[in-house]
Design a protein around this motif. Structure first.
Motif, PDB file in Angstrom:
ATOM      1  N   ILE A   1       0.817  -1.219   0.000  1.00 41.73           N
ATOM      2  CA  ILE A   1       0.000   0.000   0.000  1.00 41.73           C
ATOM      3  C   ILE A   1       0.844   1.259   0.000  1.00 41.73           C
ATOM      4  N   LEU A   2       2.173   1.106   0.225  1.00 44.19           N
ATOM      5  CA  LEU A   2       3.067   2.261   0.236  1.00 44.19           C
ATOM      6  C   LEU A   2       3.960   2.345  -0.993  1.00 44.19           C
ATOM      7  N   ILE A   3       3.979   1.289  -1.800  1.00 46.37           N
ATOM      8  CA  ILE A   3       4.913   1.256  -2.931  1.00 46.37           C
ATOM      9  C   ILE A   3       4.661   2.406  -3.891  1.00 46.37           C
ATOM     10  N   PHE A   4       3.374   2.747  -4.121  1.00 46.94           N
ATOM     11  CA  PHE A   4       3.059   3.774  -5.114  1.00 46.94           C
ATOM     12  C   PHE A   4       3.624   5.138  -4.729  1.00 46.94           C
ATOM     13  N   SER A   5       3.921   5.333  -3.425  1.00 40.40           N
ATOM     14  CA  SER A   5       4.426   6.632  -2.970  1.00 40.40           C
ATOM     15  C   SER A   5       5.925   6.791  -3.192  1.00 40.40           C
ATOM     16  N   TYR A   6       6.601   5.733  -3.589  1.00 44.15           N
ATOM     17  CA  TYR A   6       8.041   5.801  -3.840  1.00 44.15           C
ATOM     18  C   TYR A   6       8.309   6.146  -5.305  1.00 44.15           C
ATOM     19  N   PRO A   7       9.453   6.774  -5.589  1.00 43.14           N
ATOM     20  CA  PRO A   7       9.770   7.143  -6.993  1.00 43.14           C
ATOM     21  C   PRO A   7      10.222   5.942  -7.816  1.00 43.14           C
ATOM     22  N   LEU A   8       9.362   4.938  -7.922  1.00 46.68           N
ATOM     23  CA  LEU A   8       9.659   3.730  -8.682  1.00 46.68           C
ATOM     24  C   LEU A   8       8.635   3.581  -9.796  1.00 46.68           C
ATOM     25  N   SER A   9       9.116   3.309 -10.980  1.00 55.68           N
ATOM     26  CA  SER A   9       8.196   3.031 -12.079  1.00 55.68           C
ATOM     27  C   SER A   9       7.761   1.572 -12.016  1.00 55.68           C
ATOM     28  N   LYS A  10       6.678   1.299 -12.686  1.00 55.29           N
ATOM     29  CA  LYS A  10       6.194  -0.080 -12.719  1.00 55.29           C
ATOM     30  C   LYS A  10       7.228  -1.002 -13.343  1.00 55.29           C
ATOM     31  N   ARG A  11       7.900  -0.513 -14.364  1.00 53.74           N
ATOM     32  CA  ARG A  11       8.917  -1.331 -15.039  1.00 53.74           C
ATOM     33  C   ARG A  11      10.081  -1.633 -14.103  1.00 53.74           C
ATOM     34  N   THR A  12      10.537  -0.631 -13.353  1.00 58.77           N
ATOM     35  CA  THR A  12      11.656  -0.832 -12.441  1.00 58.77           C
ATOM     36  C   THR A  12      11.310  -1.842 -11.359  1.00 58.77           C
ATOM     37  N   TYR A  13      10.105  -1.726 -10.822  1.00 60.53           N
ATOM     38  CA  TYR A  13       9.678  -2.618  -9.748  1.00 60.53           C
ATOM     39  C   TYR A  13       9.584  -4.063 -10.246  1.00 60.53           C
ATOM     40  N   LEU A  14       8.877  -4.287 -11.354  1.00 60.96           N
ATOM     41  CA  LEU A  14       8.703  -5.637 -11.872  1.00 60.96           C
ATOM     42  C   LEU A  14      10.023  -6.224 -12.357  1.00 60.96           C
ATOM     43  N   GLN A  15      10.829  -5.398 -12.998  1.00 64.13           N
ATOM     44  CA  GLN A  15      12.122  -5.883 -13.503  1.00 64.13           C
ATOM     45  C   GLN A  15      13.016  -6.327 -12.357  1.00 64.13           C
ATOM     46  N   GLY A  16      13.077  -5.529 -11.282  1.00 67.83           N
ATOM     47  CA  GLY A  16      13.909  -5.892 -10.141  1.00 67.83           C
ATOM     48  C   GLY A  16      13.431  -7.163  -9.461  1.00 67.83           C
ATOM     49  N   LYS A  17      12.116  -7.295  -9.312  1.00 65.17           N
ATOM     50  CA  LYS A  17      11.566  -8.486  -8.684  1.00 65.17           C
ATOM     51  C   LYS A  17      11.862  -9.740  -9.508  1.00 65.17           C
ATOM     52  N   PHE A  18      11.686  -9.636 -10.833  1.00 64.64           N
ATOM     53  CA  PHE A  18      11.922 -10.822 -11.665  1.00 64.64           C
ATOM     54  C   PHE A  18      13.399 -11.186 -11.713  1.00 64.64           C
ATOM     55  N   LEU A  19      14.277 -10.195 -11.779  1.00 69.54           N
ATOM     56  CA  LEU A  19      15.707 -10.487 -11.876  1.00 69.54           C
ATOM     57  C   LEU A  19      16.209 -11.219 -10.635  1.00 69.54           C
ATOM     58  N   ILE A  20      15.813 -10.753  -9.444  1.00 66.40           N
ATOM     59  CA  ILE A  20      16.286 -11.420  -8.233  1.00 66.40           C
ATOM     60  C   ILE A  20      15.634 -12.797  -8.100  1.00 66.40           C
TER      61      ILE A  20
END
Length: 632
Positions: free
Chosen positions: A85-104
């Protein structure tokens, strides 16, 4: 560099458990490489390029289980901690978030398989013998690691990544992983795999189709290798061309499309998902208050034996509701029925080389005993870890530990897992009965099916009690899971015979003997029961020690009961070991040498031969026995 990936990677390398898991995977790989003797054809070495590729492809199936475990940890971490519920408040794009999650997610899965393969390479190169080629070629191991390990990790991770972010349900992730495994096993039947040597030969068109739709690429590997001679399989790798190349490209494209679809469906916003819920919350409901004129009374607390039994049953009831309302039990039951059902069908049909067998109760029960124990051991390890640590994960354990009957929780877990094991055994027996009805074999021998309970369910019940002790004495859930897996393969798996040489101590092992239509299981059933009684006494003694460690108090009634059971167990253990003669290889060789020295000079003399034998066989069907008298 991706910020999410860097954060997760730094967090991973700082955890000591990651290094422990890597070491365990290397040790498991060493055992696999040193002990596996799966031959793929006459004249083909165990460390030939073809065999290495085949074994790497088969081992890549564990990627499914790695990915399921890591998906439930990495991909669901934000939702479990309510951080989403707090992720949207951070300066992260959807691409950055999904890309980081998939890579790790992909990196952790691929590294786990890589550590397993490193151990496999070490173990295989420690072997000697006529079935091993005496040279090492790095490319023979690295090539299948890329086309099977790397690509299969990418395919599985993409599929589970899509399910995770599109449904946000852990149970569907588990079912999706099991679906991939079942799909692969079905396709393997139609690929002329050496692993399915008993299956019927398939047409060229069927092999081509299975080569295209196999998500793990093994069918295409077999199809491309079908034209190679034994000498070529020993010297060169299977070329990355033809159907093998097409298969890998197809599933890489499918995986990329799944990732793009995940990106398209994912959204940080939770407003649309909770819109209907918020409407209900905003509705004002009328509340009326009435004054209670009755005096308050206090209840009398009861801490006797009956209250303790009720608390144990209450904990067991909570566990059973949680278990049987979840899709996990459904998924596990379907996978177990599918796996054992395939083995039952194979045992009856026996392929084209051997005649079909009768679908007798003995054959069905023997098949269950040969396949259920190892599968049941893994089920016990997973569900005990899940049940025991469920309250810790939700933070409710702080409230539980403040109650008087918290000590009854362990017994409640034991009862619930016991009921689960009887449930799984029952559905396997029903499956065996279904095969008998389908094959028109209506003579049912219940003693044969009761043997599956004796040889599989009861040892697994003892093993579950031991697993509860491990989880109760370790403070970290995942460390407890890792130690439980290691203990399972050490004390209950196929390795136990090599580690524990004294047969009385193998209390968690099963029995895979054949059921005879004439004498049943013979003397083995009573001997196995004697060892089980000893195991029950030993586990009960360990539970008593665990209670004393936790409470620092002795219960006289528990001590007396444990001493009685342990004494009975020691008595039955002596009966079990009666007549046992330990084998000593050095002593056997020395006896052979002495025998040869003593009787060598009789080698060229004429030896007596048997010319006539008269036997009299008396059968006693009501006693399941017979008597033979013979004269020479």
């Amino acid at each position: 560099m991706n910020a999410i990936f860097l954060f997760e990677f730094k967090r991973l390398v700082k955890r000591w458990t990651a290094y422990l898991i890597a070491l365990i995977l290397v040790l498991i790989g060493i055992f696999c490489g040193n002990q596996f003797n799966l031959t793929v054809g006459e004249g083909i070495f165990l460390n030939s390029p073809y065999t290495i590729g085949f074994m790497t492809g088969m081992l890549s199936l564990v990627v499914i289980f790695f990915a399921i475990i890591y998906a439930t940890q990495i991909l669901f971490k934000d939702w479990d901690s309510k951080f989403d519920i707090l992720i949207f408040s951070y300066p992260l794009s959807k691409r950055t978030y999904l890309q980081g999650k998939f890579l790790i997610f992909f990196l952790q899965t691929f590294l786990s398989f890589t550590f397993l393969m490193i151990g496999f390479v070490i173990g295989q190169n420690l072997r000697t013998g006529s079935e091993i080629q005496h040279y090492f070629n790095f490319w023979h191991y690295f090539y299948p690691l890329l086309i099977f390990g790397g690509i299969n990790c990418f395919v599985v991770c993409s599929f589970l990544f899509f399910i995770s972010f599109s449904t946000k349900k852990k149970l569907l992730v588990v079912i999706g992983g099991l679906f991939l495994y079942v799909l692969y096993m079905i396709i393997l039947v139609f690929s002329n795999s050496p692993f399915m040597a008993g299956s019927l030969p398939q047409s060229l068109e069927t092999q081509q189709l299975s080569a295209l739709i196999d998500p793990f690429g093994m069918s295409s590997y077999f199809f491309e290798a079908r034209i190679l001679s034994a000498q070529q399989k020993n010297e060169i790798i299977v070329p990355f061309s033809g159907y093998l190349l097409i298969n890998r490209i197809i599933f890489l494209i499918i995986s990329i499309l799944l990732l793009l679809l995940t990106y398209r469906l994912f959204s940080f916003s939770t407003f649309s998902q909770n819109k209907s819920k918020n409407k209900k919350k905003n509705q004002i409901t009328s509340v009326s208050f009435t004054h209670n004129l009755e005096q308050f009374t206090t209840t009398k607390s009861v801490f006797g034996i009956s209250a303790g039994i009720k608390s144990v049953l209450s904990f067991a009831k909570i566990d059973l509701i949680y278990l049987f309302k979840s899709i996990t039990i459904v998924a596990v039951s379907i996978l177990l029925l599918f796996f054992v059902g395939m083995e039952m069908y194979a045992e009856i049909e026996k392929g084209i080389r051997l005649p079909q067998k009768y679908a007798s109760s003995g054959l069905m029960s023997t098949t269950i005993s040969e396949n259920f124990h190892l599968f049941g051991m893994l089920i016990v390890i997973y569900f005990i870890n899940d049940l025991y640590w469920r309250s810790h994960s939700s933070g409710f354990s702080l409230i539980e530990k403040s109650t008087y009957f918290y000590k009854s929780k362990l017994s409640g877990h034991f009862i619930s897992i016991t009921i689960l094991l009887f449930f799984l055994t029952a559905i396997l027996i029903l499956e065996g009965l279904a095969f008998q009805l389908v094959y028109n074999y209506f003579h049912i021998e219940w003693n044969a099916y009761l043997g599956t309970i004796l040889f599989n369910t009861f040892p697994l019940i003892l093993f579950s009690a031991f697993m509860l002790l491990i989880n109760d004495n370790i403070k970290n859930r995942f460390v407890a899971l890792g130690i439980s897996v290691l203990a399972g393969f050490t004390f209950a798996g196929p390795v136990s015979k090599k580690i524990i040489s004294y047969p009385l101590l193998r209390i968690f092992s099963d029995y895979k003997g054949v059921y005879s239509d004439f004498s049943g299981y013979g003397i083995y059933a009573s001997a196995f029961a004697e060892r089980l009684v000893f195991g029950f006494g030993l586990i009960l003694f360990l539970w008593l020690i665990n209670v004393w460690i936790k409470t620092k108090k002795w219960d006289i009634k528990q001590i007396i009961f444990t001493i009685i059971i342990l004494s009975i167990g020691i008595f039955t253990g002596n009966l079990f070991m009666k007549g046992y003669i330990p084998q000593n290889e050095d002593e056997k060789i020395a006896q052979s040498v002495q025998y040869e020295k003593k009787f060598k000079h009789y080698e060229n003399l004429a030896q007596p031969t048997i010319t006539d034998v008269i036997t009299e066989i008396q059968l006693y069907p009501s006693e399941n026995s017979y008597k033979i008298n013979g004269n020479l």
